[in-house]
Write an enzyme that holds these catalytic residues in place. Structure first.
Site, PDB file in Angstrom:
ATOM      1  N   TYR A  72       0.833  -1.208   0.000  1.00 14.81           N
ATOM      2  CA  TYR A  72       0.000   0.000   0.000  1.00 14.81           C
ATOM      3  C   TYR A  72       0.868   1.258   0.000  1.00 14.81           C
ATOM      4  CZ  TYR A  72      -4.144  -2.846   1.032  1.00 14.81           C
ATOM      5  OH  TYR A  72      -5.162  -3.770   0.984  1.00 14.81           O
ATOM      6  N   GLY A 115     -23.345   2.668  -2.013  1.00 17.45           N
ATOM      7  CA  GLY A 115     -23.298   3.731  -1.010  1.00 17.45           C
ATOM      8  C   GLY A 115     -24.183   4.924  -1.319  1.00 17.45           C
ATOM      9  N   GLY A 116     -25.265   4.714  -2.071  1.00 15.29           N
ATOM     10  CA  GLY A 116     -26.160   5.811  -2.407  1.00 15.29           C
ATOM     11  C   GLY A 116     -25.692   6.604  -3.608  1.00 15.29           C
TER      12      GLY A 116
END
Length: 323
Positions: A53, A219-220
């Site tokens: 990462y 998530g909308g």
């Protein structure tokens, strides 16, 4: 915050796992530290990262950011169940990736140095290594455990038969083996229900779903699109168009339930028997706060059946496609 044992172990972890993939990539270090402090303040004790990462030339940066946070003291390390991963190449030279005994030893020591700690609670194989025998992998991990550098071992992105193969080899050595599996799992991506989840339940592995909101689609996204708060492009937009009808039904059902769509998606995962903790990857403290609501969302059998109707899942193989 609620807590659960990680798989068949006695290790207690929060039902939400803080994913740190954005730290150093889209989230600057001071903001990342604030997010981790906020996570602790809200009872999240389970943090997930990986040696790669930071990405590209910045591989390892995320672990360094976490290490700098630990170095501030105040019980930060002691109160954290720390998970990181090994597999991805950290350089261009041979043996700087995958799961050879040599790379495991070098990668583990490098992660410990970046994280400024002397042990990893959960050391995860980021991908299956088809070229390295399990005898070699488990021997390397036995050494790491004996040295006190690793407490538990997990996997990520394994097929069901890989889990069986790993556990059989561990059992021959009287070694605990894998205790968790990190897989892509959400309402839109349910392939793991065929074989990975049944294998995980059989062997007592805690499942840690990554991308629980399918890149934001759960998530909308349509509401945010209408309000001008978010506009997807490229592949994400293609996926939205492919699933638009189902997502419209889903967001309308979330409104019926009186919850945010993202809360319902996370809550659905928390209602699945194999799941220990979904991994959320907030870029801001506000995104962390919104994810925590899901822990208290209760979905009854009728609501779960409605979600299965909108997003059909899989039976366990082979019944899913045979008798």
């Amino acid at each position: 915050m609620k807590y659960s044992n990680l798989g068949r172990t006695g290790l207690s972890v929060s039902r939400i796992c803080l994913g740190t993939m954005n730290f150093g990539w889209t989230t600057e270090e001071p903001d990342a530290h604030a997010i981790m402090d906020s996570a602790h303040a809200k009872g999240i004790n389970f943090f997930d990262t990986a040696n790669v990462y930071g990405w590209g030339e910045n591989k390892g940066l995320t672990e360094k950011i976490i290490g700098n946070w630990f170095a501030q003291g105040g019980g930060r390390r002691e109160r954290t169940v720390l998970a990181t991963k090994v597999y991805g190449p950290m350089g261009e030279w041979p043996n700087e990736g995958k799961l050879s005994a040599l790379n495991i030893r070098r990668a583990l020591d490098a992660s410990l140095k970046r994280l400024k700690t002397d042990y990893i609670d959960l050391y995860q194989f980021h991908h299956v290594d088809r070229a390295t025998p399990w005898e070699e992998i488990w021997q390397a991990m036995e050494v790491a455990v004996a040295q006190g550098k690793v407490l538990y071992v997990g996997s990520s992105n394994f097929a069901g038969w890989h889990l069986a193969q790993a556990q059989a080899a561990a059992a021959q050595r009287n070694f605990l083996g894998l205790v968790s599996e990190q897989s892509l799992y959400n309402l839109l991506a349910r392939t793991v229900e065929l074989e990975v989840l049944p294998a995980a339940r059989h062997y007592g592995l805690g499942v840690l779903p990554w991308s629980p909101l399918q890149g934001g689609l759960l998530g909308g996204v349509l509401r945010k699109e209408r309000e001008g708060k978010r506009r997807l492009e490229g592949r994400a937009q293609e996926q939205l168009q492919k699933h638009r009808e189902r997502i419209e039904r889903y967001e309308a059902f979330a409104d019926e339930l009186g919850h945010e769509p993202g809360d319902v998606a996370l809550a659905w995962l928390l209602h699945q028997p194999a799941v220990t903790a979904p991994i959320i990857g907030p870029r801001t403290a506000g995104q962390l706060d919104s994810a925590l609501r899901a822990v208290d969302v209760k979905l009854d059998e009728k609501a779960l059946a409605r979600l299965d109707e909108i997003f059909p899942g899989h039976k366990t193989a082979p019944e899913d496609y045979a008798w």
